[in-house]
Design an enzyme around this catalytic site. Structure first.
Site, PDB file in Angstrom:
ATOM      1  N   LYS A  63       0.839  -1.195   0.000  1.00  0.00           N
ATOM      2  CA  LYS A  63       0.000   0.000   0.000  1.00  0.00           C
ATOM      3  C   LYS A  63       0.875   1.247   0.000  1.00  0.00           C
ATOM      4  CE  LYS A  63      -0.474  -0.031   5.050  1.00  0.00           C
ATOM      5  NZ  LYS A  63      -1.401  -0.047   6.197  1.00  0.00           N
ATOM      6  N   TYR A 291      15.177  31.352   3.945  1.00  0.00           N
ATOM      7  CA  TYR A 291      14.091  32.120   4.544  1.00  0.00           C
ATOM      8  C   TYR A 291      14.251  32.257   6.052  1.00  0.00           C
ATOM      9  CZ  TYR A 291      11.638  31.363   0.117  1.00  0.00           C
ATOM     10  OH  TYR A 291      11.277  31.331  -1.216  1.00  0.00           O
TER      11      TYR A 291
END
Length: 400
Positions: A63, A291
């Site tokens: 999965k 940043y």
């Protein structure tokens, strides 16, 4: 997407390091990628098979795109190595495997309820989990309209408090599934909540509940064709939990569910994450990086920009907390991780060039960085790290 490469980028020449890696669709992507080591995956499946008794089958849980490794490729390799079942969470995941020509039985681990879902499951020959009596009735009614039968797997809740009928009601539930037309009982199973804990008390309690439920079902005259309970942790922890099938996810990919299980099997991580240097520059002391200036250089510093960021699955909370491997050496990441790029302090790496390969997860030289390392820093689990890498990173097979 997934493509084959016979060698890793580090083993190529300086000229070939500039070779663009195919993303499987004719696109171009040379900045970053995920490598999936086929030899490691094969090794892990065989190692796990060796833990099981001859009558116990292995389900490779694929999965979430095989925990980020590439579901089709992993499924093919796992089946070749000895797995006989596959496990997925959703119908589209199962359809992807069928469209790739995979014919092995596929267990759908999630809950499904609508007529459209039942029709899709039947069309693509998936095997659903039946969690409640209401769900069983819906499946039987729709399958009757289709004039089709389907193997189904009855799930009991023995303490996970997620999917499944309460174990105290197991007999009535399984009797209903058994007598409904067009449903063929393929197995009865449950899921363990704390199998990765060093304290086995809850796992033992769940196991006892499962055994009592199965005993009552047998007293009622139903002989379950198949029983399964163990996930990766339980498969490693206790042979008494193996039953007819084990559902192994994380261990297939070479990681351990908990440190105390590391001595049980010799697993090898199958995933490596790599990216290329896109720029190298020198900044002076007092210069901020990225940043918010979360990092300010304390000396003249050589900075390398790497073409990978949080949009690719690098957790932003690793900013200033992670190391990578450059030429086999640990190098500190500095400044805020940005959407598409991150920065490294490579002052101690002489003559670093644009195009050189950086290992974010995996081995380089004699050193290694694992998903467990990131998970420990972030206070999370390795499952989340593996599943976080986005699909704009091509999946490349190595050691084919």
């Amino acid at each position: 997407m997934w493509s084959r490469e016979q060698t890793t980028a580090e083993s190529t020449t300086k000229e070939s390091r500039q070779t663009v890696l195919g993303d499987g669709d004719g696109g171009l992507c040379q900045r970053a990628w995920v490598e999936m080591d086929l030899a490691a995956l094969t090794h892990n499946v065989k190692e796990l098979k060796n833990l099981l008794s001859p009558h116990t089958e292995l389900m490779a849980v694929v999965k979430a795109d095989a925990y980020g490794h590439g579901a089709v490729a992993v499924s093919q390799i796992a089946l070749q190595a000895g797995a006989s079942w596959l496990g997925v969470a959703t119908i589209p995941e199962g359809i992807e495997l069928r469209e790739a020509g995979i014919e092995a039985p596929i267990l759908l681990l999630g809950a499904t309820h609508t007529a459209e879902q039942v029709k899709a499951i039947a069309q693509w020959h998936l095997q659903p989990t039946i969690c409640t009596a209401k769900q069983a009735l819906i499946f039987s009614e729709v399958l009757a309209d289709l004039n089709q039968s389907l193997p189904v797997h009855a799930k009991l809740d023995t303490g996970m408090s997620r999917l499944g009928t309460p174990w105290q009601e197991a007999t009535e539930f399984v009797q209903l599934v058994k007598r409904l037309p067009n449903l063929k009982l393929a197995s009865i199973y449950s899921h363990l909540a704390t199998a990765d804990s060093p304290d086995p008390a809850v796992m033992i309690e769940q196991h006892q509940r499962f055994k009592r439920a199965i005993e009552q079902i047998k007293i009622a005259g139903i002989n379950p064709p198949r029983l399964h309970l163990a996930n990766s942790a339980a498969a490693l922890a206790d042979r008494d939990l193996h039953y007819d099938l084990v559902r192994v996810g994380l261990a297939t990919y070479g990681l351990y569910p908990a440190p105390h299980l590391q001595s049980i099997a010799n697993l090898k991580p199958a995933m490596q994450v790599k990216a290329r240097v896109t720029e190298v520059k020198t900044i002076e002391a007092g210069t901020g990086v990225s940043y918010g200036y979360q990092f300010i250089a304390q000396r003249q510093t050589q900075i390398a920009v790497i073409g990978i960021g949080y949009a690719d699955g690098i957790p932003r909370n690793l900013s200033n907390k992670m190391q990578v491997l450059v030429r086999g050496q640990f190098v500190q990441q500095v400044g805020a991780v940005t959407m598409d790029q991150l920065m490294l302090d490579v002052t101690d790496i002489p003559d670093l060039e644009v195009g050189e390969v950086v290992t974010l997860l995996g081995k380089n030289g004699g050193n290694q960085i694992t998903a467990d390392d990131w998970a420990a820093t972030l206070g999370t689990i390795s499952w989340e790290i593996l599943c976080g890498f986005k699909h704009r990173l091509p999946r490349v097979a190595v050691n084919c």
